[in-house]
Design an enzyme around this catalytic site. Structure first.
Site, short mmCIF file in Angstrom:
data_model
loop_
_atom_site.label_atom_id
_atom_site.label_comp_id
_atom_site.label_asym_id
_atom_site.label_seq_id
_atom_site.Cartn_x
_atom_site.Cartn_y
_atom_site.Cartn_z
N SER A 110 -5.86 -8.26 -28.29
CA SER A 110 -6.48 -8.19 -26.77
C SER A 110 -7.86 -8.64 -26.93
O SER A 110 -8.33 -9.03 -27.98
CB SER A 110 -6.59 -6.60 -26.63
N TYR B 217 -9.82 1.94 -27.42
CA TYR B 217 -9.00 0.61 -27.42
C TYR B 217 -9.63 -0.23 -28.14
O TYR B 217 -8.94 -1.02 -28.88
CB TYR B 217 -8.50 0.38 -26.01
#
Length: 350
Positions: A178, A191
């Site tokens: 990501s 995350y």
């Protein structure tokens, strides 16, 4: 000749030299790596029952690959596998329930795949767990869950398939990280930690696997319209956190379609490239962060002042996590999020 003219000519020459070097490097490395085709290959996509993983699986089936998908929800896996089977050749799609953080589950699933389809040629480590909330609202379990899914899952799958790829001197691994693996995300600390770990693992693995004919590619998407916000874990002020995330995820220009991101990722796999970041604004953001890290962190700190504060603890416990679909409001169901809502229907997220 004036000093300014000499400087201008030198600048032009340097630019042309750099451009020529870049083009030459790209052509040379492409020739050395060869052009990879997915036709006839056995491909495994973790987290392939919905969202980005399902979009990638569709692309691979269309390219003539045999595809195996896994996820934790049996009903979602069945629906996705049935759809992929209709798109491809009979007997060329396998779906299985698997917790990527459980090594025995991984081994069992991969045995099913190899028995049915043969050795794995392409591994797509895509399974993910999206979570948002102020750091003060997170627990140690949030960090452990992120690392279990984003690092240990890819590690377990890679450890199982890489030896055979090395033996055949051929294989591809696509690790779906990501932009959060390159630039810290506001209110996405757990995350970010998991995705940073995956980037480090993926890049380190690439350096050593390439000598065996195996190319590892890391894709770092920014905002893309997969429909996944509905399943995100939200802590803190749930409705405010979720609304901001879902609206940003729906903005054209800032976000891109899952199909565009999948095409960019698979093209990078074909070329054996090390990294791809999509869409363009996030590639620029990663470059800026690399070049001006302290300044970038200061800017992110200023943006952090605009984010919702963490609510106080409830007794001795932080506020519980809730799924995105549990905290929908008229705002998050409005036209502002239409693109994301349509993507959720299209990509098995509802």
């Amino acid at each position: 000749m004036s000093l300014s003219s000499k400087f201008a000519r030198a600048a032009v020459a340097a630019t042309l030299t750099a451009a020529g070097t870049a083009v030459g490097y790209k052509l040379t490395t492409r020739a050395l790596r060869g052009r990879y085709s997915f036709a006839g290959k056995t491909c495994v996509v973790t987290g392939g029952s919905r969202g980005f993983g399902l979009v990638i699986a569709r692309r691979l089936v269309r390219a003539g690959a045999a595809v195996a998908i896994c996820a934790r929800d049996a009903d979602q896996v069945r629906r996705a596998a049935d759809e992929l089977a209709r798109r491809g050749e009979p007997g060329r799609v396998v779906g299985g329930v698997c917790d990527v953080s459980n090594r025995e589950d991984v081994r069992r699933f991969l045995k099913t795949v190899t028995d049915a389809l043969g050795p794995v040629d392409l591994l797509v480590n895509n399974a993910g767990l999206i979570s948002f909330g102020p750091a003060a609202s997170l627990t140690a379990q949030d960090y452990e869950d992120s690392l279990a899914t984003h690092f240990w899952g890819p590690y377990f799958f890679t450890e199982e398939v890489l030896p055979m790829m090395k033996k055949r001197r051929s294989g591809r691994i696509l690790n779906v990280s990501s932009i959060g693996g390159r630039v810290p995300l506001l209110h996405g600390n757990a995350y970010t930690v998991g995705k940073h770990a995956l980037v480090g693992y993926s890049e380190g693995l690439r350096m050593e696997a390439v000598r065996h004919g195996v190319y590892v590619t890391t894709v770092c998407p920014g905002l893309m319209r997969t429909g996944s916000p509905r399943h995100a874990l939200i802590r803190g002020k749930h409705e405010a956190e979720y609304a901001g995330f879902k609206i940003l995820d729906s903005l054209p220009g800032l976000s891109c379609s899952a199909e565009r991101a999948a095409d960019a990722a698979l093209e990078a796999v074909k070329e054996g490239r090390g990294e791809v970041i999509v869409p363009g604004p996030f590639s620029a953001a990663a470059t800026f962060h690399d070049l001006f890290r302290n300044f970038s962190l200061d800017l992110l700190g200023l943006l952090g002042r605009t984010m919702p504060d963490a609510p106080g603890p409830i007794g001795d416990q932080v506020t519980p996590a809730r799924r995105g679909y549990e905290v929908e409001t008229p705002l998050t169901r409005s036209a502002l999020t239409g693109l994301t809502q349509r993507a959720a229907v299209r990509n098995n997220e509802v």
